[in-house]
Design a protein around this motif. Structure first.
Motif, short mmCIF file in Angstrom:
data_model
loop_
_atom_site.label_atom_id
_atom_site.label_comp_id
_atom_site.label_asym_id
_atom_site.label_seq_id
_atom_site.Cartn_x
_atom_site.Cartn_y
_atom_site.Cartn_z
N LEU A 173 0.83 -1.21 0.00
CA LEU A 173 0.00 0.00 0.00
C LEU A 173 0.86 1.26 0.00
O LEU A 173 0.56 2.23 -0.71
N LYS A 174 1.93 1.24 0.77
CA LYS A 174 2.80 2.40 0.84
C LYS A 174 3.53 2.63 -0.47
O LYS A 174 3.64 3.76 -0.96
N LYS A 175 4.02 1.55 -1.07
CA LYS A 175 4.79 1.67 -2.31
C LYS A 175 3.93 2.15 -3.47
O LYS A 175 4.39 2.93 -4.33
N ALA A 176 2.65 1.73 -3.49
CA ALA A 176 1.77 2.04 -4.60
C ALA A 176 0.88 3.25 -4.33
O ALA A 176 -0.06 3.51 -5.11
N GLN A 177 1.16 4.01 -3.28
CA GLN A 177 0.25 5.10 -2.91
C GLN A 177 0.24 6.24 -3.92
O GLN A 177 -0.67 7.08 -3.92
N ARG A 178 1.22 6.26 -4.82
CA ARG A 178 1.24 7.29 -5.87
C ARG A 178 0.16 7.05 -6.92
O ARG A 178 -0.20 7.96 -7.67
N PHE A 179 -0.39 5.84 -6.99
CA PHE A 179 -1.40 5.52 -7.99
C PHE A 179 -2.80 5.85 -7.46
O PHE A 179 -3.02 5.88 -6.26
N HIS A 180 -3.71 6.08 -8.37
CA HIS A 180 -5.10 6.32 -7.96
C HIS A 180 -6.02 5.46 -8.80
O HIS A 180 -5.64 4.99 -9.88
N TYR A 181 -7.22 5.24 -8.30
CA TYR A 181 -8.18 4.44 -9.05
C TYR A 181 -9.51 5.17 -9.16
O TYR A 181 -9.82 6.08 -8.40
N GLN A 182 -10.30 4.73 -10.14
CA GLN A 182 -11.66 5.22 -10.28
C GLN A 182 -12.51 4.10 -10.87
O GLN A 182 -12.01 3.23 -11.59
N GLN A 200 -18.32 -3.36 -12.85
CA GLN A 200 -17.58 -2.13 -13.08
C GLN A 200 -16.10 -2.45 -13.21
O GLN A 200 -15.63 -3.48 -12.73
N PHE A 201 -15.40 -1.56 -13.89
CA PHE A 201 -13.95 -1.62 -13.96
C PHE A 201 -13.38 -0.70 -12.88
O PHE A 201 -13.66 0.50 -12.87
N MET A 202 -12.61 -1.28 -11.99
CA MET A 202 -11.86 -0.49 -11.01
C MET A 202 -10.50 -0.23 -11.66
O MET A 202 -9.60 -1.06 -11.62
N SER A 203 -10.39 0.92 -12.31
CA SER A 203 -9.23 1.23 -13.15
C SER A 203 -8.19 2.01 -12.36
O SER A 203 -8.52 3.01 -11.71
N PHE A 204 -6.95 1.56 -12.44
CA PHE A 204 -5.84 2.18 -11.71
C PHE A 204 -4.96 2.94 -12.68
O PHE A 204 -4.65 2.45 -13.77
N TYR A 205 -4.55 4.13 -12.25
CA TYR A 205 -3.80 5.02 -13.13
C TYR A 205 -2.52 5.51 -12.46
O TYR A 205 -2.49 5.77 -11.25
N ASP A 206 -1.50 5.64 -13.29
CA ASP A 206 -0.28 6.35 -12.91
C ASP A 206 -0.33 7.67 -13.68
O ASP A 206 -0.01 7.72 -14.86
N GLY A 207 -0.81 8.71 -13.00
CA GLY A 207 -1.11 9.94 -13.71
C GLY A 207 -2.33 9.72 -14.59
O GLY A 207 -3.42 9.42 -14.11
N THR A 208 -2.13 9.80 -15.91
CA THR A 208 -3.23 9.55 -16.85
C THR A 208 -3.09 8.20 -17.56
O THR A 208 -3.93 7.86 -18.40
#
Length: 240
Positions: free
Chosen positions: A92-101, A148-156
């Motif tokens: 969780l800490k390492k991947a905290q830069r990513f976001h999902y929608q 639904q798709f829980m999509s994860f992004y690095d920026g865009t």
């Protein structure tokens, strides 16, 4: 008056496949039972079937039903009791830069190309290779499920997708695929942890993870989420 889904289970029709090579254990033969494909499936019925160990693949509801092997154990995470271990906290800490929608579960080239890269890189020796657009649609999409798709992004940039079905009491994690270039971030694990957090936020009870097969290396990871409910002998047993 609306029919009780518990009563409806007794009236369902299932069909069994002939014995075939097991996808998880190379020395075993498998038999799968499928719900009548003509049956109209409501979210309440789908939830009840999930509570008895069934899963969705495309439009089909299925469950292993092997005469000589009980290795496939349906499992779910009770999200309010979940405790992340050290490895999960690091993830969780390492991947905290990513976001999902959450996005509609519809076909797009962006998602398919990510799926294609994942299958080709990680499952080139499996029965899902080679991937195709039709296989992708047939496997992950369904006109009746609340998917639904829980999509994860690095920026865009799209880097991972967890395909999830909404149930009355939780999420069913259908499948997760991700960009192989991000393998060092353990995105499969990050997706499950994020889904558990999302279920907590929505006040849902469970995240259904499918089948735990302890002697299959690709399926053993599910045992890392504790506590874990296992469907054994027609009831859920809690493993702490």
């Amino acid at each position: 008056m609306q029919q009780d889904p518990n009563d409806e289970l007794l009236k369902l029709t299932f069909y069994a496949t002939p014995a075939h090579s097991c996808s998880y254990l190379s020395d075993e033969q498998a038999t799968t039972v499928f719900l009548d494909p003509e049956k109209r499936i409501s979210q309440k019925l789908y939830t009840r079937l999930s509570e008895t160990g069934f899963r969705r693949s495309g439009n089909h509801i299925y469950r292993p039903h092997c005469e000589t092997c009980q290795a496939c154990v349906p499992v779910r995470v009770p999200v309010n009791q979940f405790n992340a271990n050290r490895s999960q906290r690091r993830c969780l800490k390492k991947a905290q830069r990513f976001h999902y929608q959450f996005e509609p579960a519809t076909y797009s080239q962006e998602h398919y190309q990510l799926y294609e890269a994942y299958i080709s890189e990680r499952h080139g020796d499996g029965d899902m290779y080679p991937p195709s657009e039709q296989q992708y649609k047939d496997f992950l999409l369904s006109p009746w499920a609340h998917t639904q798709f829980m999509s994860f992004y690095d920026g865009t940039e799209l880097i991972a997708c967890a395909v999830v079905d909404l149930l009355d009491n939780g999420f069913s994690a259908v499948y997760t695929y991700y960009d192989p270039k991000y393998s060092n971030y353990s995105l499969g694990k990050f997706a499950i942890l994020s889904l558990i957090e999302e279920a907590q936020l929505r006040q849902l009870k469970y995240v259904y993870l499918g089948y735990l097969v302890k002697d299959c290396q690709k399926m053993k990871y599910k045992s890392e989420y504790r506590p874990l409910d296992c469907h054994i002998g027609n009831r859920w047993v809690r493993l702490n």
